[in-house]
Design a protein around this motif. Sequence first.
Motif, mmCIF file in Angstrom:
data_model
loop_
_atom_site.group_PDB
_atom_site.id
_atom_site.type_symbol
_atom_site.label_atom_id
_atom_site.label_comp_id
_atom_site.label_asym_id
_atom_site.label_seq_id
_atom_site.Cartn_x
_atom_site.Cartn_y
_atom_site.Cartn_z
ATOM 1 N N VAL A 29 -4.881 2.396 4.624
ATOM 2 C CA VAL A 29 -4.978 3.850 4.775
ATOM 3 C C VAL A 29 -3.719 4.531 4.246
ATOM 4 C CG1 VAL A 29 -5.064 5.716 6.477
ATOM 5 C CG2 VAL A 29 -6.634 3.783 6.672
ATOM 6 N N ARG A 30 -2.568 3.938 4.533
ATOM 7 C CA ARG A 30 -1.312 4.535 4.047
ATOM 8 C C ARG A 30 -1.237 4.464 2.520
ATOM 9 N NH1 ARG A 30 2.462 1.875 8.830
ATOM 10 N NH2 ARG A 30 1.823 3.359 10.461
ATOM 11 N N GLU A 31 -1.709 3.364 1.950
ATOM 12 C CA GLU A 31 -1.751 3.242 0.494
ATOM 13 C C GLU A 31 -2.685 4.293 -0.099
ATOM 14 O OE1 GLU A 31 -3.198 -0.012 -2.883
ATOM 15 O OE2 GLU A 31 -2.942 -0.643 -0.786
ATOM 16 N N CYS A 32 -3.793 4.519 0.581
ATOM 17 C CA CYS A 32 -4.765 5.517 0.124
ATOM 18 C C CYS A 32 -4.168 6.922 0.199
ATOM 19 C CB CYS A 32 -6.029 5.423 0.972
ATOM 20 S SG CYS A 32 -7.420 6.373 0.347
ATOM 21 N N ARG A 33 -3.394 7.196 1.249
ATOM 22 C CA ARG A 33 -2.749 8.515 1.390
ATOM 23 C C ARG A 33 -1.768 8.735 0.241
ATOM 24 N NH1 ARG A 33 -1.720 12.528 4.989
ATOM 25 N NH2 ARG A 33 -3.057 11.587 6.574
#
Length: 586
Positions: A95-99
């Motif tokens: 999720v952090r990579e996606c953000r």
Amino acid sequence: MGEEQKRTEPPNSRNCPSPSTTGEEDLRRLIDEIESLITLSHTVRVFSVKWQVIRKKLKELSAYLVSAETTHPNQNQNHHHRPLDDAIAVITNTVRECRDLASRCISVAYSGKLLMQSDLDKVISKLDYAVKGIAAIYSTSGVVTGELALVVLKPNLGSTREDMRFYVKDLWTRLKIGDTQLKIQALVSLNEVIAEDERYVKIVVEIGDFVIHLANCLDSTDLIIQEECAFAIAVISGFDCYKGVLIVSGVIGPLIRVVEKGSLKAKEYAIRSLEKLTENGDNAWALSAHGGVTALLNLCSKDEVDVELIGPSCLVLRNLVGVEEIKRFMIEGEAISTCIKLIKGRDELAQIGAAEFLQCMSSGDENVRQLVIKEGGIRALGRIFDPKSDFSFKSRESALKAIENLCYSSVEYVNMLINYGFMDHLLYFLRKGDISIQELAFKSACRLCVTSEEARKAMGDGGFMAEFVKFLEAKSYEIREMAAEALSIIVAVPRNRKKFANDDHNIGLILQLVDPKEGNSGNFKFLLSIVLSLSSCNHARRKIAHSGYVKNIEKLADAGVSDAKKIVRKLSANRFRNMLNGIWHS
């Protein structure tokens, strides 16, 4: 000191929650991050298709995690669920990579489109893997309760086959290892999708042992499970290509047990399945071997049975008639008297089913016809077609078809119909019925007129010719041709010709309709046949000769039409005789 530090350091420390937080807090934080990222993704203006896919995956993850939140292991210290904690850690990183990718897309801070597309594809794969992984966590530890199961979201319209298959396999797992409540939920979800989209049916059939398990669940003591399984099998049985799979999976025996002891809903679905499965005569023996014939006959003959089951049961029995041994067994089991009793009743579906059953039973079998008549079947069917009764169109239609099948091939039985007043019923509906019943009566009357000389005489005396004349101008070519053919048969009876000729309109219309331009049509040939028959009657011949439309016949004779030439010769011979008579008496 360094070694001591290594021993106390937890594995995968970069991916695990901080020791200062609980698993429940990390789960809540992850859900909030996903929801925030979903909102942020709506502001991305580039690579819109890929971000739509990402949003879909994020929403699925959010739904799973919200479902898991209320049952996280921190709420129950005796329950260990390490796989879920590990999944939370992995998903958090994704999720952090996606953000980060979302922020770069919003600010257009990336080195190249191809590289960003590649990065987005990678994160989509990670999210897809996370969705499948977290949904499968619960399937590794035996029976699952509804409290611990994560819910896989139903795929949207237009989803890939892979997504659909994943969803069905998830339902299959729930059905295999879940508790009663989870099995019910899985079956309800399954029935929802297979009723909406036949692609799901194919997937169910392709998954090994799924159909076998559904068949086994028909014997469940839980009535809801039984009903839902019966519904699923009824849907699958509606596809010809999957009937063989159902038979091989052994559904016949359980379906018959449901018919005998199941709930009302389950019985309805089971009977519907049996009707579809027995459309193939090869499956009739399978039903008979499991006692299905007796079960269905008993159901039809019991006064206290739910009437909505009787009609469909008769249709199943109808499918079995093609096997002579089963047919004889049904006759010995008093199937005929049972059907006649149902025909005399008031339930529409039972009447229709029983009439169709009788029709199939008696087709080509004189012994069965005699049994039906002996039991009062003709009278019972005639009562349904009586205008004084208030039966539905469908009941009357099925009764009329059964009457035709039983009686129209026998002069004796046709005379019996005439004595019962059946001609009057037909004539009433020809004159005063609404369009649907009028057409039904018309076609039956056309078939009746070819059965016997007595029938044609009765129809001539009863007033059928005038009604057939009206249909000569119908919009439908088929109806016009049938009317012309029926009239040509009826006026072939000498006593009917004079009756027909008494109405000047009749002859005038026939001659008008004999149009030389329609010389190749069936309607034309039958009309010409009518005129030829009428020309044998002195009374009619004079009216033909003096009609303004006789020129149509003369044109056809000049063109070499055989029947037209015969008519002209008769008319000429009549004029010549009149001349001789005039000379003789002068």
